[in-house]
Design a protein around this motif. Structure first.
Motif, PDB file in Angstrom:
ATOM      1  N   GLU A  33       0.832  -1.204   0.000  1.00 24.63           N
ATOM      2  CA  GLU A  33       0.000   0.000   0.000  1.00 24.63           C
ATOM      3  C   GLU A  33       0.868   1.256   0.000  1.00 24.63           C
ATOM      4  O   GLU A  33       0.577   2.217  -0.731  1.00 24.63           O
ATOM      5  N   ASP A  34       1.925   1.256   0.789  1.00 28.43           N
ATOM      6  CA  ASP A  34       2.801   2.420   0.859  1.00 28.43           C
ATOM      7  C   ASP A  34       3.446   2.700  -0.498  1.00 28.43           C
ATOM      8  O   ASP A  34       3.550   3.857  -0.920  1.00 28.43           O
ATOM      9  N   ARG A  35       3.860   1.653  -1.188  1.00 28.35           N
ATOM     10  CA  ARG A  35       4.461   1.825  -2.513  1.00 28.35           C
ATOM     11  C   ARG A  35       3.443   2.401  -3.492  1.00 28.35           C
ATOM     12  O   ARG A  35       3.737   3.330  -4.246  1.00 28.35           O
ATOM     13  N   ALA A  36       2.215   1.869  -3.465  1.00 28.89           N
ATOM     14  CA  ALA A  36       1.169   2.358  -4.369  1.00 28.89           C
ATOM     15  C   ALA A  36       0.820   3.819  -4.076  1.00 28.89           C
ATOM     16  O   ALA A  36       0.643   4.628  -4.995  1.00 28.89           O
ATOM     17  N   LEU A  37       0.739   4.167  -2.799  1.00 23.69           N
ATOM     18  CA  LEU A  37       0.461   5.563  -2.432  1.00 23.69           C
ATOM     19  C   LEU A  37       1.579   6.482  -2.906  1.00 23.69           C
ATOM     20  O   LEU A  37       1.324   7.562  -3.457  1.00 23.69           O
ATOM     21  N   ARG A  38       2.812   6.065  -2.699  1.00 30.51           N
ATOM     22  CA  ARG A  38       3.963   6.874  -3.097  1.00 30.51           C
ATOM     23  C   ARG A  38       3.933   7.147  -4.603  1.00 30.51           C
ATOM     24  O   ARG A  38       4.084   8.294  -5.044  1.00 30.51           O
ATOM     25  N   ALA A  40       1.347   7.002  -6.677  1.00 29.85           N
ATOM     26  CA  ALA A  40       0.187   7.821  -7.047  1.00 29.85           C
ATOM     27  C   ALA A  40       0.407   9.286  -6.693  1.00 29.85           C
ATOM     28  O   ALA A  40       0.100  10.191  -7.489  1.00 29.85           O
ATOM     29  N   VAL A  41       0.938   9.542  -5.504  1.00 32.82           N
ATOM     30  CA  VAL A  41       1.167  10.925  -5.061  1.00 32.82           C
ATOM     31  C   VAL A  41       2.205  11.606  -5.947  1.00 32.82           C
ATOM     32  O   VAL A  41       2.012  12.754  -6.376  1.00 32.82           O
ATOM     33  N   LEU A  42       3.293  10.933  -6.251  1.00 32.02           N
ATOM     34  CA  LEU A  42       4.346  11.532  -7.079  1.00 32.02           C
ATOM     35  C   LEU A  42       3.835  11.857  -8.474  1.00 32.02           C
ATOM     36  O   LEU A  42       4.122  12.936  -9.017  1.00 32.02           O
ATOM     37  N   ARG A  43       3.064  10.949  -9.080  1.00 30.89           N
ATOM     38  CA  ARG A  43       2.494  11.211 -10.416  1.00 30.89           C
ATOM     39  C   ARG A  43       1.575  12.424 -10.376  1.00 30.89           C
ATOM     40  O   ARG A  43       1.616  13.299 -11.232  1.00 30.89           O
ATOM     41  N   TRP A  44       0.718  12.454  -9.356  1.00 30.77           N
ATOM     42  CA  TRP A  44      -0.266  13.529  -9.245  1.00 30.77           C
ATOM     43  C   TRP A  44       0.418  14.874  -9.030  1.00 30.77           C
ATOM     44  O   TRP A  44       0.081  15.871  -9.668  1.00 30.77           O
ATOM     45  N   LEU A  45       1.386  14.930  -8.119  1.00 34.23           N
ATOM     46  CA  LEU A  45       2.092  16.189  -7.864  1.00 34.23           C
ATOM     47  C   LEU A  45       2.846  16.658  -9.096  1.00 34.23           C
ATOM     48  O   LEU A  45       2.867  17.850  -9.410  1.00 34.23           O
ATOM     49  N   ASP A  46       3.454  15.725  -9.811  1.00 33.67           N
ATOM     50  CA  ASP A  46       4.170  16.078 -11.038  1.00 33.67           C
ATOM     51  C   ASP A  46       3.211  16.664 -12.068  1.00 33.67           C
ATOM     52  O   ASP A  46       3.526  17.655 -12.731  1.00 33.67           O
ATOM     53  N   SER A  47       2.027  16.080 -12.192  1.00 31.22           N
ATOM     54  CA  SER A  47       1.048  16.571 -13.182  1.00 31.22           C
ATOM     55  C   SER A  47       0.553  17.965 -12.832  1.00 31.22           C
ATOM     56  O   SER A  47       0.101  18.706 -13.692  1.00 31.22           O
ATOM     57  N   ARG A  48       0.642  18.339 -11.565  1.00 31.15           N
ATOM     58  CA  ARG A  48       0.185  19.659 -11.113  1.00 31.15           C
ATOM     59  C   ARG A  48       1.304  20.692 -11.097  1.00 31.15           C
ATOM     60  O   ARG A  48       1.051  21.871 -10.862  1.00 31.15           O
ATOM     61  N   GLY A  49       2.536  20.259 -11.288  1.00 26.38           N
ATOM     62  CA  GLY A  49       3.661  21.189 -11.243  1.00 26.38           C
ATOM     63  C   GLY A  49       3.915  21.749  -9.851  1.00 26.38           C
ATOM     64  O   GLY A  49       4.422  22.857  -9.698  1.00 26.38           O
ATOM     65  N   ALA A  50       3.558  20.981  -8.822  1.00 33.18           N
ATOM     66  CA  ALA A  50       3.752  21.447  -7.442  1.00 33.18           C
ATOM     67  C   ALA A  50       5.233  21.608  -7.133  1.00 33.18           C
ATOM     68  O   ALA A  50       6.074  20.853  -7.616  1.00 33.18           O
ATOM     69  N   ARG A  51       5.538  22.607  -6.299  1.00 34.27           N
ATOM     70  CA  ARG A  51       6.915  22.848  -5.875  1.00 34.27           C
ATOM     71  C   ARG A  51       7.082  22.702  -4.362  1.00 34.27           C
ATOM     72  O   ARG A  51       8.146  22.367  -3.874  1.00 34.27           O
ATOM     73  N   THR A  52       6.015  22.995  -3.614  1.00 37.10           N
ATOM     74  CA  THR A  52       6.039  22.880  -2.160  1.00 37.10           C
ATOM     75  C   THR A  52       4.822  22.085  -1.721  1.00 37.10           C
ATOM     76  O   THR A  52       3.709  22.337  -2.194  1.00 37.10           O
ATOM     77  N   VAL A  53       5.030  21.138  -0.819  1.00 38.76           N
ATOM     78  CA  VAL A  53       3.940  20.280  -0.355  1.00 38.76           C
ATOM     79  C   VAL A  53       4.048  20.095   1.155  1.00 38.76           C
ATOM     80  O   VAL A  53       5.154  20.047   1.692  1.00 38.76           O
ATOM     81  N   THR A  54       2.904  20.052   1.833  1.00 36.77           N
ATOM     82  CA  THR A  54       2.922  19.630   3.228  1.00 36.77           C
ATOM     83  C   THR A  54       2.736  18.116   3.247  1.00 36.77           C
ATOM     84  O   THR A  54       2.052  17.549   2.402  1.00 36.77           O
ATOM     85  N   PRO A  63      -1.380   5.311   6.901  1.00 39.86           N
ATOM     86  CA  PRO A  63      -0.886   4.987   5.568  1.00 39.86           C
ATOM     87  C   PRO A  63       0.175   5.981   5.112  1.00 39.86           C
ATOM     88  O   PRO A  63       0.261   7.079   5.636  1.00 39.86           O
ATOM     89  N   ALA A  64       0.935   5.569   4.119  1.00 43.33           N
ATOM     90  CA  ALA A  64       2.111   6.267   3.583  1.00 43.33           C
ATOM     91  C   ALA A  64       3.316   5.826   4.406  1.00 43.33           C
ATOM     92  O   ALA A  64       3.192   5.018   5.326  1.00 43.33           O
ATOM     93  N   SER A  65       4.481   6.316   4.067  1.00 42.93           N
ATOM     94  CA  SER A  65       5.691   5.851   4.745  1.00 42.93           C
ATOM     95  C   SER A  65       6.724   6.960   4.717  1.00 42.93           C
ATOM     96  O   SER A  65       6.634   7.891   3.923  1.00 42.93           O
ATOM     97  N   VAL A 186      -8.804  12.755  -2.453  1.00 46.68           N
ATOM     98  CA  VAL A 186      -8.387  11.677  -1.562  1.00 46.68           C
ATOM     99  C   VAL A 186      -7.437  10.798  -2.362  1.00 46.68           C
ATOM    100  O   VAL A 186      -7.547  10.718  -3.596  1.00 46.68           O
ATOM    101  N   VAL A 187      -6.470  10.178  -1.671  1.00 43.28           N
ATOM    102  CA  VAL A 187      -5.605   9.206  -2.337  1.00 43.28           C
ATOM    103  C   VAL A 187      -5.661   7.906  -1.547  1.00 43.28           C
ATOM    104  O   VAL A 187      -5.574   7.911  -0.322  1.00 43.28           O
ATOM    105  N   THR A 188      -5.867   6.809  -2.270  1.00 46.20           N
ATOM    106  CA  THR A 188      -5.857   5.475  -1.674  1.00 46.20           C
ATOM    107  C   THR A 188      -4.926   4.593  -2.498  1.00 46.20           C
ATOM    108  O   THR A 188      -4.671   4.890  -3.674  1.00 46.20           O
ATOM    109  N   PRO A 189      -4.442   3.498  -1.922  1.00 49.00           N
ATOM    110  CA  PRO A 189      -3.531   2.624  -2.688  1.00 49.00           C
ATOM    111  C   PRO A 189      -4.173   2.062  -3.961  1.00 49.00           C
ATOM    112  O   PRO A 189      -3.507   1.973  -4.995  1.00 49.00           O
ATOM    113  N   GLY A 190      -5.442   1.699  -3.892  1.00 49.33           N
ATOM    114  CA  GLY A 190      -6.070   1.056  -5.040  1.00 49.33           C
ATOM    115  C   GLY A 190      -6.665   2.007  -6.064  1.00 49.33           C
ATOM    116  O   GLY A 190      -6.786   1.653  -7.240  1.00 49.33           O
TER     117      GLY A 190
END
Length: 198
Positions: A33-38, A40-54, A63-65, A186-190
């Motif tokens: 689950e942690d790998r899947a979340l990681r 998904a989050v990285l893809r999503w942030l990249d698609s948004r061009g984010a530079r700073t994240v909490t 969940p997450a790691s 929301v982000v979930t592993p699946g």
């Protein structure tokens, strides 16, 4: 619909059951689950061009790691982690790697660097928010201390707020109140990142 999703179920009953279920998650499932979340989050942030994240350092079966934090840094993002200030909005500090963390209250780990103040949350392009559950309307159930309830209103207007939960913690309806700050995603592993409300 489970008994939890009965409209009469209280927040404390939700919390008890969700925390119990988190204790039952085995290490193999947690790692996958942690790998899947990681990812998904990285893809999503990249698609948004984010530079700073909490983000947050997960504890107690959240969940997450910690590897997510390092992956965010490796992707060139500035990562702000919360510092608990009892009865006040969260303070924030930069995460610069595992060696920058120290033990804190409530069994948490927090960054040891300079405090940036509660208003630093307003610098984030996106917020990864710990939750026990998130519903289809964006209502988030936290642990009940109110730290994020006091902090999320200080976020930049339009900054997405992403509740991080397991698949079974993304539910149809939670008990909510008018003052609750709703998650925009929301982000979930699946399922990856899902826009809310849905």
């Amino acid at each position: 619909m489970s008994w939890l999703e009965d409209s009469r179920t209280t927040k404390s009953e939700w919390r008890r059951e969700l925390l119990r279920r988190r204790q039952d998650v085995d290490e193999t499932t947690r790692t996958a689950e942690d790998r899947a979340l990681r990812e998904a989050v990285l893809r999503w942030l990249d698609s948004r061009g984010a530079r700073t994240v909490t983000a947050y350092v997960p504890v107690g079966g959240e969940p997450a790691s910690p590897e997510l934090l390092d992956a965010l840094l490796a992707a060139g993002l500035r990562v702000l982690l919360p510092v608990v200030a009892k009865g006040r909005p969260l303070d924030w500090s930069d995460y610069t790697g595992p060696d920058s963390l120290r033990p804190a209250t409530f069994g948490l780990l927090e960054p040891a660097g300079p405090r940036l103040g509660a208003e630093a949350i307003g610098k984030a392009d996106a917020l990864l928010v710990p939750a026990l559950a998130v519903d289809h309307r964006g209502v988030r159930l936290g642990r009940g201390a109110g730290h994020y309830d006091r902090s999320l209103p200080l976020a930049a207007p339009g900054a997405p707020m992403v509740g991080v939960v397991r698949d079974h913690e993304f539910v149809e309806e939670l008990p909510g109140e008018p003052h609750d700050v709703r998650m925009t995603d929301v982000v979930t592993p699946g399922r990856g990142v899902v826009s809310l409300p849905m």
